[in-house]
Motif scaffolding. Structure first.
Motif, PDB file in Angstrom:
ATOM      1  N   PRO A  86      -2.347 -17.703  -6.895  1.00  0.00           N
ATOM      2  CA  PRO A  86      -3.499 -17.249  -6.405  1.00  0.00           C
ATOM      3  C   PRO A  86      -3.129 -15.942  -5.479  1.00  0.00           C
ATOM      4  N   HIS A  87      -4.370 -15.247  -4.967  1.00  0.00           N
ATOM      5  CA  HIS A  87      -3.890 -14.105  -4.181  1.00  0.00           C
ATOM      6  C   HIS A  87      -3.185 -14.643  -2.793  1.00  0.00           C
ATOM      7  N   PRO A  88      -2.291 -14.162  -2.044  1.00  0.00           N
ATOM      8  CA  PRO A  88      -1.925 -14.401  -0.782  1.00  0.00           C
ATOM      9  C   PRO A  88      -2.916 -14.504   0.220  1.00  0.00           C
ATOM     10  N   LEU A  89      -3.852 -13.699   0.112  1.00  0.00           N
ATOM     11  CA  LEU A  89      -4.834 -13.734   1.272  1.00  0.00           C
ATOM     12  C   LEU A  89      -5.776 -15.184   0.993  1.00  0.00           C
TER      13      LEU A  89
END
Length: 122
Positions: A78-81
């Motif tokens: 998943p995107h780190p955000l």
């Protein structure tokens, strides 16, 4: 795949997994599930694409030292955000396939670690 039973008592252990679910202490769970050493809950996301930042932020209340995210038969990142709430609290997160998650969780709970497993199955 069936996993070998460990000698650990009084904590959850994954005992099997397949493409649609997992077994924890020989009890079958299908769909997405959140597993802690002493608790099991359903988890809101129904697929990898359904993950939100709120899903990860909600995990802070469990006070894990490490979060394992199992993404099925292949590893997805998943995107780190999305997991920034965990990172900001210095809570580690590791992405892995479901089999690796099951094996890793079993080892870490045997070491009395505060690990939280997130299993995604759609």
């Amino acid at each position: 795949m069936k996993l070998h039973q460990s000698k650990v008592k009084n904590v959850n252990q994954f005992t099997a997994y397949d493409t649609t679910g997992v077994k924890v202490n020989d009890e079958r769970f299908e769909g997405s599930v959140l597993v802690l050493p002493n608790e099991i809950h359903t988890w809101r996301p129904t697929s990898f694409a359904d993950l939100t930042a709120e899903d990860f932020a909600a995990l802070l209340g469990y006070e894990p030292e490490l979060v394992l995210l199992g993404t099925g038969s292949k590893i997805q990142f998943p995107h780190p955000l999305l997991y920034a709430a965990l990172s900001s609290q210095r809570i580690g997160i590791d992405m892995m396939d479901t089999g690796a998650l099951c094996r890793t969780f079993n080892v870490l709970t045997a070491e009395n670690r505060r690990v939280l497993a997130l299993v995604l199955h759609s």
